[in-house]
Design a protein around this motif. Structure first.
Motif, PDB file in Angstrom:
ATOM      1  N   GLY A 159      -3.249  -3.687  12.300  1.00 21.59           N
ATOM      2  CA  GLY A 159      -1.819  -4.498  11.689  1.00 21.59           C
ATOM      3  C   GLY A 159      -3.111  -5.635  11.497  1.00 21.59           C
ATOM      4  O   GLY A 159      -2.797  -6.645   9.994  1.00 21.59           O
ATOM      5  N   SER A 160      -4.903  -5.883  11.518  1.00 25.11           N
ATOM      6  CA  SER A 160      -5.602  -6.601  10.654  1.00 25.11           C
ATOM      7  C   SER A 160      -5.764  -5.748   9.178  1.00 25.11           C
ATOM      8  O   SER A 160      -5.555  -5.026   8.976  1.00 25.11           O
ATOM      9  CB  SER A 160      -7.200  -6.970  11.684  1.00 25.11           C
ATOM     10  OG  SER A 160      -7.638  -5.301  11.950  1.00 25.11           O
ATOM     11  N   SER A 161      -6.877  -7.101   8.100  1.00 23.93           N
ATOM     12  CA  SER A 161      -7.036  -7.193   6.740  1.00 23.93           C
ATOM     13  C   SER A 161      -7.855  -7.548   6.697  1.00 23.93           C
ATOM     14  O   SER A 161      -8.910  -8.088   7.914  1.00 23.93           O
ATOM     15  CB  SER A 161      -5.396  -7.619   6.479  1.00 23.93           C
ATOM     16  OG  SER A 161      -6.022  -8.834   6.556  1.00 23.93           O
ATOM     17  N   SER A 162      -8.437  -7.138   5.647  1.00 21.61           N
ATOM     18  CA  SER A 162      -9.337  -7.024   5.327  1.00 21.61           C
ATOM     19  C   SER A 162      -9.235  -7.151   3.720  1.00 21.61           C
ATOM     20  O   SER A 162      -9.430  -6.287   3.240  1.00 21.61           O
ATOM     21  CB  SER A 162     -11.385  -6.681   5.760  1.00 21.61           C
ATOM     22  OG  SER A 162     -12.014  -6.876   4.587  1.00 21.61           O
TER      23      SER A 162
ATOM     24  N   SER B 142      -5.530 -11.152  -4.503  1.00 26.17           N
ATOM     25  CA  SER B 142      -6.127 -10.690  -3.420  1.00 26.17           C
ATOM     26  C   SER B 142      -5.699  -9.203  -2.927  1.00 26.17           C
ATOM     27  O   SER B 142      -4.281  -9.312  -3.153  1.00 26.17           O
ATOM     28  CB  SER B 142      -6.527 -11.264  -1.462  1.00 26.17           C
ATOM     29  OG  SER B 142      -6.925 -12.554  -2.115  1.00 26.17           O
ATOM     30  N   ILE B 143      -6.273  -8.451  -3.222  1.00 23.58           N
ATOM     31  CA  ILE B 143      -5.863  -7.346  -2.952  1.00 23.58           C
ATOM     32  C   ILE B 143      -6.635  -6.565  -1.386  1.00 23.58           C
ATOM     33  O   ILE B 143      -7.687  -6.747  -1.077  1.00 23.58           O
ATOM     34  CB  ILE B 143      -6.158  -5.680  -3.558  1.00 23.58           C
ATOM     35  CG1 ILE B 143      -6.445  -6.225  -5.256  1.00 23.58           C
ATOM     36  CG2 ILE B 143      -6.886  -3.812  -3.370  1.00 23.58           C
ATOM     37  CD1 ILE B 143      -6.765  -6.221  -6.439  1.00 23.58           C
ATOM     38  N   LEU B 144      -6.103  -6.263  -0.364  1.00 23.66           N
ATOM     39  CA  LEU B 144      -6.179  -6.056   1.255  1.00 23.66           C
ATOM     40  C   LEU B 144      -6.179  -4.498   1.483  1.00 23.66           C
ATOM     41  O   LEU B 144      -5.123  -4.534   1.538  1.00 23.66           O
ATOM     42  CB  LEU B 144      -5.212  -7.428   1.450  1.00 23.66           C
ATOM     43  CG  LEU B 144      -5.006  -8.708   1.630  1.00 23.66           C
ATOM     44  CD1 LEU B 144      -4.047  -9.220   2.158  1.00 23.66           C
ATOM     45  CD2 LEU B 144      -6.485  -9.048   1.580  1.00 23.66           C
ATOM     46  N   HIS B 145      -7.084  -4.236   2.283  1.00 25.49           N
ATOM     47  CA  HIS B 145      -6.875  -3.223   3.512  1.00 25.49           C
ATOM     48  C   HIS B 145      -6.394  -3.618   4.733  1.00 25.49           C
ATOM     49  O   HIS B 145      -7.152  -4.437   5.493  1.00 25.49           O
ATOM     50  CB  HIS B 145      -8.742  -2.726   3.310  1.00 25.49           C
ATOM     51  CG  HIS B 145      -9.042  -1.019   3.996  1.00 25.49           C
ATOM     52  ND1 HIS B 145      -7.979  -0.225   3.515  1.00 25.49           N
ATOM     53  CD2 HIS B 145      -8.823  -1.302   5.413  1.00 25.49           C
ATOM     54  CE1 HIS B 145      -8.361   0.685   4.652  1.00 25.49           C
ATOM     55  NE2 HIS B 145      -8.897   0.239   5.469  1.00 25.49           N
ATOM     56  N   LEU B 146      -6.194  -2.637   4.960  1.00 28.94           N
ATOM     57  CA  LEU B 146      -4.747  -2.803   5.874  1.00 28.94           C
ATOM     58  C   LEU B 146      -5.016  -1.561   7.466  1.00 28.94           C
ATOM     59  O   LEU B 146      -4.997  -0.510   6.661  1.00 28.94           O
ATOM     60  CB  LEU B 146      -3.351  -2.865   5.992  1.00 28.94           C
ATOM     61  CG  LEU B 146      -2.843  -3.680   4.924  1.00 28.94           C
ATOM     62  CD1 LEU B 146      -1.208  -3.160   4.590  1.00 28.94           C
ATOM     63  CD2 LEU B 146      -2.838  -5.182   5.008  1.00 28.94           C
TER      64      LEU B 146
ATOM     65  N   ALA C 127       1.027  -1.480  -0.112  1.00 33.19           N
ATOM     66  CA  ALA C 127       0.042   0.311   0.159  1.00 33.19           C
ATOM     67  C   ALA C 127       1.238   1.518  -0.167  1.00 33.19           C
ATOM     68  O   ALA C 127       1.937   1.669   0.383  1.00 33.19           O
ATOM     69  CB  ALA C 127      -1.008  -0.087   1.008  1.00 33.19           C
ATOM     70  N   GLY C 128       0.292   1.463  -1.022  1.00 30.49           N
ATOM     71  CA  GLY C 128       1.569   3.866  -0.287  1.00 30.49           C
ATOM     72  C   GLY C 128       2.347   3.532  -2.123  1.00 30.49           C
ATOM     73  O   GLY C 128       3.206   4.763  -2.494  1.00 30.49           O
ATOM     74  N   THR C 129       2.754   2.346  -2.751  1.00 31.69           N
ATOM     75  CA  THR C 129       3.926   2.425  -3.153  1.00 31.69           C
ATOM     76  C   THR C 129       2.789   2.131  -4.819  1.00 31.69           C
ATOM     77  O   THR C 129       1.979   1.942  -4.976  1.00 31.69           O
ATOM     78  CB  THR C 129       4.637   1.280  -3.444  1.00 31.69           C
ATOM     79  OG1 THR C 129       3.813  -0.324  -3.334  1.00 31.69           O
ATOM     80  CG2 THR C 129       4.972   1.191  -1.665  1.00 31.69           C
ATOM     81  N   VAL C 130       3.991   2.397  -6.385  1.00 34.68           N
ATOM     82  CA  VAL C 130       3.355   2.445  -7.248  1.00 34.68           C
ATOM     83  C   VAL C 130       4.377   1.142  -8.095  1.00 34.68           C
ATOM     84  O   VAL C 130       5.213   0.793  -8.134  1.00 34.68           O
ATOM     85  CB  VAL C 130       4.193   3.992  -7.738  1.00 34.68           C
ATOM     86  CG1 VAL C 130       4.118   3.691  -9.567  1.00 34.68           C
ATOM     87  CG2 VAL C 130       3.847   4.787  -7.494  1.00 34.68           C
ATOM     88  N   PRO C 131       2.886   0.338  -8.324  1.00 38.62           N
ATOM     89  CA  PRO C 131       3.302  -0.882  -8.913  1.00 38.62           C
ATOM     90  C   PRO C 131       3.818  -0.732 -10.240  1.00 38.62           C
ATOM     91  O   PRO C 131       3.691   0.309 -10.662  1.00 38.62           O
ATOM     92  CB  PRO C 131       1.970  -0.996  -9.628  1.00 38.62           C
ATOM     93  CG  PRO C 131       1.244  -0.755  -8.909  1.00 38.62           C
ATOM     94  CD  PRO C 131       1.734   0.505  -8.251  1.00 38.62           C
TER      95      PRO C 131
ATOM     96  N   ALA D 275      -9.320 -13.853   7.773  1.00 39.40           N
ATOM     97  CA  ALA D 275      -8.373 -12.098   7.935  1.00 39.40           C
ATOM     98  C   ALA D 275      -8.826 -11.944   7.167  1.00 39.40           C
ATOM     99  O   ALA D 275      -9.042 -10.944   6.230  1.00 39.40           O
ATOM    100  CB  ALA D 275      -7.130 -12.694   7.106  1.00 39.40           C
ATOM    101  N   ILE D 276      -9.464 -12.471   5.945  1.00 34.35           N
ATOM    102  CA  ILE D 276      -9.948 -12.204   4.544  1.00 34.35           C
ATOM    103  C   ILE D 276     -10.938 -11.183   5.022  1.00 34.35           C
ATOM    104  O   ILE D 276     -11.383 -10.525   4.093  1.00 34.35           O
ATOM    105  CB  ILE D 276     -10.092 -13.499   3.067  1.00 34.35           C
ATOM    106  CG1 ILE D 276      -9.008 -13.946   2.723  1.00 34.35           C
ATOM    107  CG2 ILE D 276     -10.839 -12.668   2.162  1.00 34.35           C
ATOM    108  CD1 ILE D 276      -8.920 -15.366   1.806  1.00 34.35           C
ATOM    109  N   LEU D 277     -11.987 -12.146   5.019  1.00 33.06           N
ATOM    110  CA  LEU D 277     -13.046 -11.414   5.507  1.00 33.06           C
ATOM    111  C   LEU D 277     -13.416 -11.168   7.025  1.00 33.06           C
ATOM    112  O   LEU D 277     -14.110 -10.017   6.839  1.00 33.06           O
ATOM    113  CB  LEU D 277     -14.540 -12.604   5.519  1.00 33.06           C
ATOM    114  CG  LEU D 277     -14.844 -14.062   4.940  1.00 33.06           C
ATOM    115  CD1 LEU D 277     -15.134 -15.228   5.443  1.00 33.06           C
ATOM    116  CD2 LEU D 277     -15.050 -13.431   3.386  1.00 33.06           C
ATOM    117  N   GLY D 278     -12.563 -10.349   7.492  1.00 29.08           N
ATOM    118  CA  GLY D 278     -12.143  -9.831   8.185  1.00 29.08           C
ATOM    119  C   GLY D 278     -12.977  -9.904   9.631  1.00 29.08           C
ATOM    120  O   GLY D 278     -13.477  -9.130  10.214  1.00 29.08           O
ATOM    121  N   VAL D 279     -13.140 -11.235   9.550  1.00 31.04           N
ATOM    122  CA  VAL D 279     -13.762 -11.744  11.211  1.00 31.04           C
ATOM    123  C   VAL D 279     -13.066 -12.435  11.996  1.00 31.04           C
ATOM    124  O   VAL D 279     -11.920 -12.862  11.837  1.00 31.04           O
ATOM    125  CB  VAL D 279     -15.714 -13.017  10.395  1.00 31.04           C
ATOM    126  CG1 VAL D 279     -16.423 -11.620   9.548  1.00 31.04           C
ATOM    127  CG2 VAL D 279     -14.546 -13.628   9.551  1.00 31.04           C
TER     128      VAL D 279
END
Length: 250
Positions: free
Chosen positions: A66-69, A58-62, A42-46, A177-181
């Motif tokens: 430290g958790s993710s979804s 997967s594209i994850l929001h952090l 996150a925050g970098t240029v691909p 971690a993927i579902l955020g639960v």
């Protein structure tokens, strides 16, 4: 080589006219991706766009704690690297390999050059971007309003389609971690689906036993996304994996 007519070929690329696909194929680099590989923070240029063939990304929001979804996942139906096409450059999410497999990647500047020449690539990628945004929004709605077992059904169906198999290698902790639960919520939901006969569970693996049953237990989010992809990208729509599986799987 990309142009071989294999079952795991990227469907977005295969939707291009043959002459455009032939031209682009010269610049595509086949890569093997391992589960857990971070393609972009996150925050970098691909630096590259990825066109999965047998991998799932997967594209994850952090979160700050430290958790993710998972915002969205991409398999052989699409492409990773939309910010590069939209002019945003840097991405606000982490891009990580969820399921090991193969992909083609393309340097960002080469894709920009290809788009400048016109043709079918830009309209196709814009329609894919719309379908991608619909899926991301639908996932957010699903994660907010639907039960964990419904979320799990939706996620499983999407990923069975992407890998072209009735089995997916994933732990309950990874799913949480993927579902955020909570992990306990995933374990309880998986147990209910297994008791109903929709899936089979063993350590680190889930297998679809009855697709029709799994679809009936899912919310309408899965069908909504499938309908939008078929509407926007009919030439890239792929077949789903098998319907009813043998119940003897252990």
């Amino acid at each position: 080589m990309l142009l071989l007519a294999t079952a795991d070929q990227n469907r977005l690329l295969s939707a291009l006219p043959a002459h455009e696909r032939d031209h682009l194929a010269h610049y595509l680099e086949p890569v093997v991706l391992r589960s857990g590989d971070i393609l972009c923070e996150a925050g970098t240029v691909p630096t590259h766009l990825y066109f999965p063939t047998s991998t799932v990304i997967s594209i994850l929001h952090l979160m700050e704690n430290g958790s993710s979804s998972e915002l969205v996942a991409v398999g052989n139906e699409g492409m990773v690297g939309i910010p590069l096409l939209m002019g945003g450059e840097a991405t606000g999410a982490r891009t990580v390999v969820q399921a090991a497999g193969h992909s083609h990647r393309l340097r960002a500047e080469l894709m920009r050059e290809a788009l400048l020449h016109g043709g079918s690539a830009m309209p196709l990628l814009l329609r894919y971007t719309q379908a991608f945004m619909v899926q991301m929004a639908q996932n957010a709605i699903c994660n907010r309003y639907h039960r964990i077992d419904q979320q799990l059904c939706r996620w499983l169906l999407q990923n069975f389609d992407r890998v072209g198999s009735a089995e997916v290698a994933i732990t309950h902790g990874m799913l949480a971690a993927i579902l955020g639960v909570r992990r306990e919520g995933v374990s309880e939901a998986a147990a209910r689906l297994q008791q109903a006969g929709a899936i089979g569970c063993r350590r680190g693996h889930l297998r679809m036993l009855d697709r029709g049953l799994l679809e009936s237990m899912a919310c309408d989010c899965y069908r909504a996304v499938q309908t939008e992809f078929s509407r926007l990208l009919p030439q890239a729509a792929g077949s789903r994996c098998a319907g009813k599986e043998a119940r003897s799987w252990q």
